[in-house]
Write a protein that holds these residues in place. Structure first.
Motif, PDB file in Angstrom:
ATOM      1  N   SER A  19      39.428  33.156  19.944  1.00 32.57           N
ATOM      2  CA  SER A  19      40.873  33.351  20.064  1.00 32.57           C
ATOM      3  C   SER A  19      41.570  33.243  18.704  1.00 32.57           C
ATOM      4  N   LYS A  20      40.916  32.565  17.747  1.00 32.62           N
ATOM      5  CA  LYS A  20      41.464  32.466  16.395  1.00 32.62           C
ATOM      6  C   LYS A  20      41.036  33.648  15.520  1.00 32.62           C
ATOM      7  N   ALA A  21      39.892  34.254  15.868  1.00 26.66           N
ATOM      8  CA  ALA A  21      39.327  35.320  15.034  1.00 26.66           C
ATOM      9  C   ALA A  21      39.724  36.714  15.496  1.00 26.66           C
ATOM     10  N   ILE A  22      40.719  36.789  16.354  1.00 30.09           N
ATOM     11  CA  ILE A  22      41.080  38.076  16.948  1.00 30.09           C
ATOM     12  C   ILE A  22      41.594  39.067  15.907  1.00 30.09           C
ATOM     13  N   ARG A  23      42.026  38.572  14.728  1.00 27.98           N
ATOM     14  CA  ARG A  23      42.536  39.478  13.701  1.00 27.98           C
ATOM     15  C   ARG A  23      41.442  40.418  13.186  1.00 27.98           C
ATOM     16  N   PHE A  24      40.171  40.071  13.419  1.00 29.09           N
ATOM     17  CA  PHE A  24      39.079  40.945  13.004  1.00 29.09           C
ATOM     18  C   PHE A  24      38.796  42.041  14.034  1.00 29.09           C
ATOM     19  N   PHE A  25      39.560  42.050  15.134  1.00 28.04           N
ATOM     20  CA  PHE A  25      39.378  43.064  16.175  1.00 28.04           C
ATOM     21  C   PHE A  25      40.706  43.768  16.449  1.00 28.04           C
ATOM     22  N   PRO A  26      41.231  44.465  15.446  1.00 26.47           N
ATOM     23  CA  PRO A  26      42.501  45.182  15.621  1.00 26.47           C
ATOM     24  C   PRO A  26      42.299  46.421  16.482  1.00 26.47           C
ATOM     25  N   PRO A  27      43.374  47.152  16.802  1.00 30.42           N
ATOM     26  CA  PRO A  27      43.246  48.347  17.645  1.00 30.42           C
ATOM     27  C   PRO A  27      42.263  49.382  17.122  1.00 30.42           C
ATOM     28  N   VAL A  28      42.065  49.459  15.787  1.00 31.16           N
ATOM     29  CA  VAL A  28      41.127  50.451  15.264  1.00 31.16           C
ATOM     30  C   VAL A  28      39.698  50.147  15.715  1.00 31.16           C
TER      31      VAL A  28
ATOM     32  N   ALA B 110      41.786  29.902  27.195  1.00 29.76           N
ATOM     33  CA  ALA B 110      41.527  29.558  28.599  1.00 29.76           C
ATOM     34  C   ALA B 110      41.091  30.788  29.386  1.00 29.76           C
ATOM     35  N   GLY B 111      41.726  31.934  29.105  1.00 36.10           N
ATOM     36  CA  GLY B 111      41.351  33.167  29.785  1.00 36.10           C
ATOM     37  C   GLY B 111      39.943  33.606  29.432  1.00 36.10           C
ATOM     38  N   LEU B 112      39.575  33.465  28.162  1.00 37.51           N
ATOM     39  CA  LEU B 112      38.224  33.838  27.731  1.00 37.51           C
ATOM     40  C   LEU B 112      37.179  32.905  28.335  1.00 37.51           C
ATOM     41  N   ARG B 113      37.534  31.623  28.498  1.00 32.72           N
ATOM     42  CA  ARG B 113      36.601  30.699  29.167  1.00 32.72           C
ATOM     43  C   ARG B 113      36.334  31.155  30.600  1.00 32.72           C
TER      44      ARG B 113
ATOM     45  N   THR C 174      37.000  40.929  23.469  1.00 31.53           N
ATOM     46  CA  THR C 174      38.029  41.639  22.718  1.00 31.53           C
ATOM     47  C   THR C 174      38.974  42.372  23.660  1.00 31.53           C
ATOM     48  N   GLU C 175      38.391  43.089  24.641  1.00 29.44           N
ATOM     49  CA  GLU C 175      39.203  43.796  25.638  1.00 29.44           C
ATOM     50  C   GLU C 175      40.086  42.816  26.407  1.00 29.44           C
ATOM     51  N   SER C 176      39.499  41.716  26.846  1.00 25.99           N
ATOM     52  CA  SER C 176      40.257  40.743  27.638  1.00 25.99           C
ATOM     53  C   SER C 176      41.411  40.155  26.836  1.00 25.99           C
ATOM     54  N   THR C 177      41.171  39.887  25.554  1.00 21.97           N
ATOM     55  CA  THR C 177      42.240  39.350  24.712  1.00 21.97           C
ATOM     56  C   THR C 177      43.385  40.343  24.605  1.00 21.97           C
TER      57      THR C 177
END
Length: 455
Positions: A127-136, A281-284, A257-260
């Motif tokens: 949840s902290k590393a989501i910046r590495f999974f942008p829309p591209v 919590a959602g990813l868990r 990534t999709e769920s986030t």
């Protein structure tokens, strides 16, 4: 103080009807993966019915985890969970590489358990590393999911047995075309609930049309029990194979990534923005649901984006409505006769509906890419190379024939290789040092100086 619409409990009738609508919107998506994988394994109609019911049952359990929640598990948003499409291509690759097909499902279940448990541990960090999974990145992967699954729909449209003389006959193709036309007409000329269940209605009408041609087989329903339970490890105890585990771990990253992304979108729609804590919590819930799913013969679970669209359209934001839908999924999983109905649908009819279903996944990826800043040449290159690498197993199936069998399980999944490529290229172009600015180059094949001269 009035409860937030997300926490509102509606009347029993409205809860039931709205919950059923969520089930109708996701039903075809839940049953498609077990149908694809089960057909690849060569399961009998009875076992295929069992696998379908198990996936419905585990989707309901995962939805409970997500909507109602326990401890720090569950986003507690109107969030539907079901079998993720992202795992289909890697799972069929596992099946193809397994010599004894009876071992295929246990190997898949073992890989899903490990991937789910690792994902559960990684959830707060992810949840902290989501910046590495942008829309591209996410857009490229979602597009590849749809593109990778379309050949399955085309195969279905040609008939049930590739070795049969009538495979690809005009009758089968006509049934697929009629089903596709029905779905398109319903989507174009109806509204509300009927429009949402257009794929389901297309399957029903297409099956009825197929009866005079002798293509429809009702024996699965005749032999199915009214009440049953998905016996734990029905297909055998889980087996743990490294290559399959690595492949499904990549799928878990894609799924998370999709769920986030879906949680962020849903939070805006229901006016309860998803913060880092909610996402963790959602990813868990996603990952724990996936880890427990193989116990009851189910596959990896993830968010269903089509249900987010349903929340946006109906403006019914209660998470208890979605939990009610989860209850219906569990009941359907406990009724083999209900689950067997999908086994009645002829393959060509499934193929016609699958074109819409899988094509919609690819279109969803393209929609995500529209927000990816493709005016930047770096992002265009990321998408171009990721898609090219991802479609290698589709366009050149023997491309990796010289590699070891264990490596081919990962390499033959375009989704896995495309995802890894997108993440690595995104790190290279957008995180490690500064490349040229967005306004310098608008296309990877154009020179920056020429564009500057135009400006």
């Amino acid at each position: 103080m009035a409860a937030h619409p997300v926490d509102e409990k509606l009347s029993p009738l409205k809860m039931a009807t709205s919950g059923l609508q969520h089930v109708a919107a996701m039903y075809a998506g839940v049953v498609a993966p077990p149908l694809i994988v089960g057909a690849a394994v060569g399961l009998s109609a009875t076992d295929l019915t069992f696998l379908t019911g198990a996936c419905l049952f585990t989707a309901g359990l995962a939805t409970f985890l997500q909507t109602l929640g326990i401890w720090k598990i569950g986003a507690r948003l109107p969030f539907v969970n079901g079998v993720t499409f992202a795992g289909v291509a890697p799972m069929t690759a596992v099946v193809a590489s397994t010599e004894d097909k009876s071992d295929a499902l246990p190997i898949i279940f073992g890989a899903v358990i490990v991937a789910g448990l690792l994902g559960f541990v990684a959830a707060p960090f992810f949840s902290k590393a989501i910046r590495f999974f942008p829309p591209v990145v996410t857009g490229s992967v979602i597009t590849l999911i749809g593109v990778s699954l379309l050949p399955v729909a085309f195969g279905w449209a040609q008939g049930p047995d590739p070795k049969a003389d009538d495979y690809g006959s005009t009758t089968f193709l006509a049934l697929a075309g009629i089903t596709l036309l029905i779905v398109l007409l319903l989507r174009r000329f109806t509204r509300g609930f009927v429009k949402q269940i257009a794929v389901l209605l297309g399957l029903i009408v297409g099956t009825l049309v197929a009866i005079p041609f002798g293509v429809t087989d009702f024996s699965p329903v005749a032999h199915a029990d009214v009440v049953g339970f998905p016996t734990p490890f029905h297909f055998g105890a889980p087996q743990f194979q490294l290559a399959a585990i690595l492949s499904l771990c990549v799928v878990m990253v894609v799924s998370m990534t999709e769920s986030t992304a879906d949680m962020l979108a849903l939070g805006e729609i229901v006016e309860r923005p998803a913060d880092e804590r909610t996402i963790a919590a959602g990813l868990r819930a996603d990952t724990l649901g996936s880890a427990l799913s193989p116990l009851f013969n189910g596959f990896m679970c993830s968010a269903f984006a089509q249900n987010i669209g349903l929340v946006a359209m109906t403006r019914i934001r209660s998470r208890y409505v979605v939990a009610t839908g989860g209850g219906f999924l569990v009941l359907m999983g406990l009724c083999p006769m209900a689950a067997s109905l999908i086994a009645v649908v002829p393959r060509p009819v499934l193929g016609g509906a699958g074109i819409v279903l899988f094509g919609s996944v690819a279109a969803s990826g393209i929609q995500t890419l529209m927000r990816a800043g493709l005016e930047r040449d770096n992002n265009v290159l990321i998408v171009a190379v990721s898609l090219a690498v991802g479609i290698i197993p589709i366009t050149a199936p023997g491309f990796y024939h010289a590699f070891p069998e264990t490596a081919k399980i990962v390499l033959d999944s375009g989704i896995s290789t495309g995802c890894v490529t997108a993440v690595v290229l995104n790190l290279l172009f957008n995180h490690l040092g500064k490349g040229r600015e967005a306004h310098d180059v608008t296309h990877p094949m154009e020179a920056g100086e020429e564009i500057a001269a135009v400006h």
